[in-house]
Design a protein around this motif. Structure first.
Motif, PDB file in Angstrom:
ATOM      1  N   GLY A 243       1.830   7.240  -5.186  1.00 24.53           N
ATOM      2  CA  GLY A 243       1.190   8.513  -5.442  1.00 24.53           C
ATOM      3  C   GLY A 243      -0.235   8.365  -5.919  1.00 24.53           C
ATOM      4  N   PHE A 244      -0.665   9.278  -6.799  1.00 27.19           N
ATOM      5  CA  PHE A 244      -2.047   9.330  -7.295  1.00 27.19           C
ATOM      6  C   PHE A 244      -3.007   9.411  -6.106  1.00 27.19           C
TER       7      PHE A 244
ATOM      8  N   PRO B 113     -14.329   8.539  -1.539  1.00 31.42           N
ATOM      9  CA  PRO B 113     -13.729   7.852  -0.387  1.00 31.42           C
ATOM     10  C   PRO B 113     -13.194   6.456  -0.734  1.00 31.42           C
ATOM     11  N   ARG B 114     -13.931   5.732  -1.536  1.00 33.53           N
ATOM     12  CA  ARG B 114     -13.495   4.399  -1.924  1.00 33.53           C
ATOM     13  C   ARG B 114     -12.188   4.467  -2.726  1.00 33.53           C
ATOM     14  N   GLU B 115     -12.162   5.411  -3.691  1.00 34.09           N
ATOM     15  CA  GLU B 115     -10.934   5.571  -4.489  1.00 34.09           C
ATOM     16  C   GLU B 115      -9.753   5.993  -3.611  1.00 34.09           C
ATOM     17  N   ARG B 116     -10.046   6.852  -2.635  1.00 35.25           N
ATOM     18  CA  ARG B 116      -8.961   7.290  -1.740  1.00 35.25           C
ATOM     19  C   ARG B 116      -8.432   6.121  -0.913  1.00 35.25           C
ATOM     20  N   ALA B 117      -9.342   5.314  -0.413  1.00 32.58           N
ATOM     21  CA  ALA B 117      -8.920   4.159   0.388  1.00 32.58           C
ATOM     22  C   ALA B 117      -8.091   3.195  -0.461  1.00 32.58           C
TER      23      ALA B 117
ATOM     24  N   LEU C   7      -4.603   4.704  -0.968  1.00 28.86           N
ATOM     25  CA  LEU C   7      -3.761   4.586   0.226  1.00 28.86           C
ATOM     26  C   LEU C   7      -3.278   3.142   0.395  1.00 28.86           C
ATOM     27  N   ALA C   8      -4.166   2.195   0.179  1.00 30.94           N
ATOM     28  CA  ALA C   8      -3.762   0.781   0.302  1.00 30.94           C
ATOM     29  C   ALA C   8      -2.675   0.443  -0.712  1.00 30.94           C
ATOM     30  N   ASP C   9      -2.846   0.964  -1.918  1.00 31.70           N
ATOM     31  CA  ASP C   9      -1.849   0.687  -2.955  1.00 31.70           C
ATOM     32  C   ASP C   9      -0.508   1.319  -2.598  1.00 31.70           C
ATOM     33  N   ASN C  10      -0.547   2.494  -2.006  1.00 31.78           N
ATOM     34  CA  ASN C  10       0.709   3.131  -1.606  1.00 31.78           C
ATOM     35  C   ASN C  10       1.377   2.409  -0.433  1.00 31.78           C
ATOM     36  N   ARG C  11       0.579   1.839   0.454  1.00 28.93           N
ATOM     37  CA  ARG C  11       1.199   1.025   1.518  1.00 28.93           C
ATOM     38  C   ARG C  11       1.898  -0.184   0.899  1.00 28.93           C
ATOM     39  N   ARG C  12       1.273  -0.778  -0.108  1.00 23.38           N
ATOM     40  CA  ARG C  12       1.938  -1.899  -0.795  1.00 23.38           C
ATOM     41  C   ARG C  12       3.230  -1.431  -1.470  1.00 23.38           C
TER      42      ARG C  12
END
Lengths: 277, 277
Positions: A68-69, A75-79, A82-87
């Motif tokens: 979440g979050f 944009p950098r924070e969003r990327a 998203l990467a953290d959520n894929r992990r």
């Protein structure tokens, strides 16, 4: 051992004073068959090692908390989010659970735009839903109590969570039903029915509402039976909606954390049996 | 003086460090035309003396806070609560305000029955509504934020408040719209329209949402502009619903109470002008 209810699942946060091996041992000794895990202690132990530990003990992992979050504007924070959520999806798959709980995130600093924040969650789910599906994982949006709307989760009701989830297939995105967050809401029973009819109740969690709330209000989740929530009533709603899966007890509570973890686990299972069966 | 907005009303609790005469003086000096009063300081000063004081100063009393606490089961407690609410109606009439704010009350000790508690409020309103009407006073049910559902107010949303109010004529029972309690609720704008269409917006109050919340969560109402709430947006909703009356700023905030009351009043009026006009 045989008296611990089959559907009872202990969320790791309830007894966070126990290390992962201690938790697994305690579950075995008490006949607890299910655990909900958290990313941080799992990562600290090692995801693969944790997966092996719980698998070897015959424990089912009911959820991984939490992704979440997803409300950042930058944009950098969003990327990064998203990467953290894929992990997180990958970790859930490695642990053998099909459910990743999502705490959506609060308002970015200086923002007063709840609607915009909720739309950014939808944008993120469009990317994460298919990724989760490809790993055999379902995302479970957790509406958090409205007292967390600014700083933790702009999704405050089951209706809001379902409005988001229903933009996606149920096997990608559903909801977390947690008594603590929704007990005050007279529209929640109808929303549970709505969620159940679509196969979107991906997990059901219990905590009781006790007052006074502590400063910061995060760690005031009460032991089952100590507060204002009729657990059987809510269990009845989710069962009437077709949910027959495990039921996690997830408590954040400084007083419980200060006690012996095994004792708290035993008490929690006993409270579950007394108040939620 | 001329710059203090006409519709601005200061709720007495915002500057509770000021005595009633000090508050009246400060209002005169700052050009504040409206005050919302509280029963306890008014009773301490004497109801008739307070009424004369504000009347002589040319101040309008926008509301009296508060009646309510109508959820008791015990017959004696219920009778006491009704008697106290009749006195509150009389005090409102004596002060020259047409609006008595109601905080409905929480769950009785040991009870988990929100629905039953809400029904007992309806039962009480059936007695209090006509009594209020006979004194030229309207009751304004205030939904409090869901974090108060157990210990202070089982009415948590505007929809719930209107479901209760609509059992009675609008000139007997309406609602209090307070940004602090409803800002997280995406259904609240539609409920404001519902309230306005029936002439049930009896008062409109502002406070901002700031975090972290303090222990007990009661005294964390933020100064206008310091938090997450878009005051103009909510003012727009109530105005679109036909409300053109005074707007009270009601803050419960230990930090504001520790400061000079006149300075806080001036700041509050200035914040109102900057963020809510």
């Amino acid at each position: 051992m045989s008296r611990t209810p089959e559907r009872f699942s202990v969320n790791q946060m309830t007894v966070k004073q126990l290390s992962l091996p201690e938790l697994v041992d305690a579950c075995r000794d008490l006949g607890v068959r299910n655990v909900g895990l958290w990313r941080e202690p799992v990562q600290a132990y090692g995801v693969d090692a944790a997966a092996k530990l719980v698998r070897d003990a015959g424990l089912a992992v009911t959820t991984l908390c939490r992704g979440g979050f997803l409300t950042a504007i930058d944009p950098r924070e969003r990327a990064d989010a998203l990467a953290d959520n894929r992990r997180a999806v990958e970790e859930a798959a490695a642990l053998g659970t099909d459910t990743l709980v999502l705490v959506s995130g609060g308002l970015p600093a200086g923002s007063k735009d709840l609607r915009g924040a909720r739309e950014r969650i939808a944008d993120a789910l469009a990317e994460l839903g298919p990724y989760a599906e490809s790993h055999g994982v379902r995302l479970a949006i957790e509406p958090l109590h409205p007292m967390f709307a600014a700083d933790r989760c702009v999704v405050s009701t089951l209706a809001q969570a379902l409005d988001l989830a229903e933009r996606f297939p149920a096997h990608q995105v559903g909801v977390t039903v947690d008594t603590y967050h929704i007990w005050w809401d007279d529209t929640a029973p109808a929303q549970i029915a709505r969620a159940g009819a679509a196969g979107r109740i991906h997990t059901f969690q219990l905590a009781d509402w006790t007052t006074p709330l502590p400063a910061g209000v995060l760690n005031g989740r009460g032991q089952i039976g100590d507060g204002s929530i009729d657990m059987r009533e809510w269990k009845g709603y989710v069962e009437a909606a077709g949910y027959t899966g495990p039921i996690e007890v997830e408590l954040f509570n400084e007083e419980l954390w200060a006690r012996d973890g095994r004792e708290v686990l035993a008490e929690t299972a006993a409270r579950f049996a007394r108040h939620a069966l």
